[in-house]
Design an enzyme around this catalytic site. Structure first.
Site, PDB file in Angstrom:
ATOM      1  N   HIS A  67       0.846  -1.191   0.000  1.00  0.00           N
ATOM      2  CA  HIS A  67       0.000   0.000   0.000  1.00  0.00           C
ATOM      3  C   HIS A  67       0.884   1.244   0.000  1.00  0.00           C
ATOM      4  CE1 HIS A  67       0.560  -1.005   4.269  1.00  0.00           C
ATOM      5  NE2 HIS A  67       0.440   0.300   4.527  1.00  0.00           N
ATOM      6  N   HIS A  69       1.555   3.833   1.846  1.00  0.00           N
ATOM      7  CA  HIS A  69       2.067   4.571   2.998  1.00  0.00           C
ATOM      8  C   HIS A  69       3.586   4.654   2.886  1.00  0.00           C
ATOM      9  CE1 HIS A  69      -1.643   3.489   5.654  1.00  0.00           C
ATOM     10  NE2 HIS A  69      -1.912   4.394   4.738  1.00  0.00           N
ATOM     11  N   ASP A  71       6.002   4.319   4.935  1.00  0.00           N
ATOM     12  CA  ASP A  71       6.816   3.288   5.578  1.00  0.00           C
ATOM     13  C   ASP A  71       6.847   1.987   4.778  1.00  0.00           C
ATOM     14  OD1 ASP A  71       4.064   3.172   6.426  1.00  0.00           O
ATOM     15  OD2 ASP A  71       4.629   1.726   7.965  1.00  0.00           O
ATOM     16  N   HIS A  72       6.131   1.948   3.661  1.00  0.00           N
ATOM     17  CA  HIS A  72       6.140   0.774   2.794  1.00  0.00           C
ATOM     18  C   HIS A  72       6.736   1.055   1.421  1.00  0.00           C
ATOM     19  CE1 HIS A  72       3.672  -1.907   5.350  1.00  0.00           C
ATOM     20  NE2 HIS A  72       3.360  -0.745   5.879  1.00  0.00           N
TER      21      HIS A  72
END
Length: 111
Positions: A67, A69, A71-72
């Protein structure tokens, strides 16, 4: 085969989610299937973690971003540079899978 010699291995490169620390990087996981590596999520710092383990960046064939975000996916620009340095010029194209917004998010990354 690297690591244990098994046909499949999973390496957790980061599990710190949106709160990485010096001992836990942002989300990232490597899956080795025979001689192919797949990455799931590429949080910031993934390229550093790859250099600390047996995963060969030039042998990464697929990247999956679960996804959009940060942090990904914020580790993607640096990771792609690292992969390009170790990848054969005649290697097949690498596949990157992710949410529809991924090209929009990565469009403004430095080139």
């Amino acid at each position: 085969n690297a690591g244990t010699g098994a046909d499949m291995e999973v390496v957790v490169l980061g599990s710190g989610a949106c709160n990485p620390s010096p001992t836990r990087s942002a989300s990232s996981l490597a899956l080795r299937l025979l001689n192919s590596y797949w990455l799931f999520d590429v949080g910031e710092g993934t390229q550093v973690q790859l250099q600390r383990c047996f995963v060969a960046p030039g042998r990464i064939d697929r990247i999956f971003v679960t996804h959009a975000h940060g942090d990904h996916c914020f580790g993607l620009p640096g990771l792609l540079c690292l992969i390009a340095r170790g990848r054969d010029r005649d290697a097949p194209p690498m596949d990157i899978y992710g949410p529809a917004r991924l090209p929009e998010i990565t469009r403004d990354y430095p080139r």
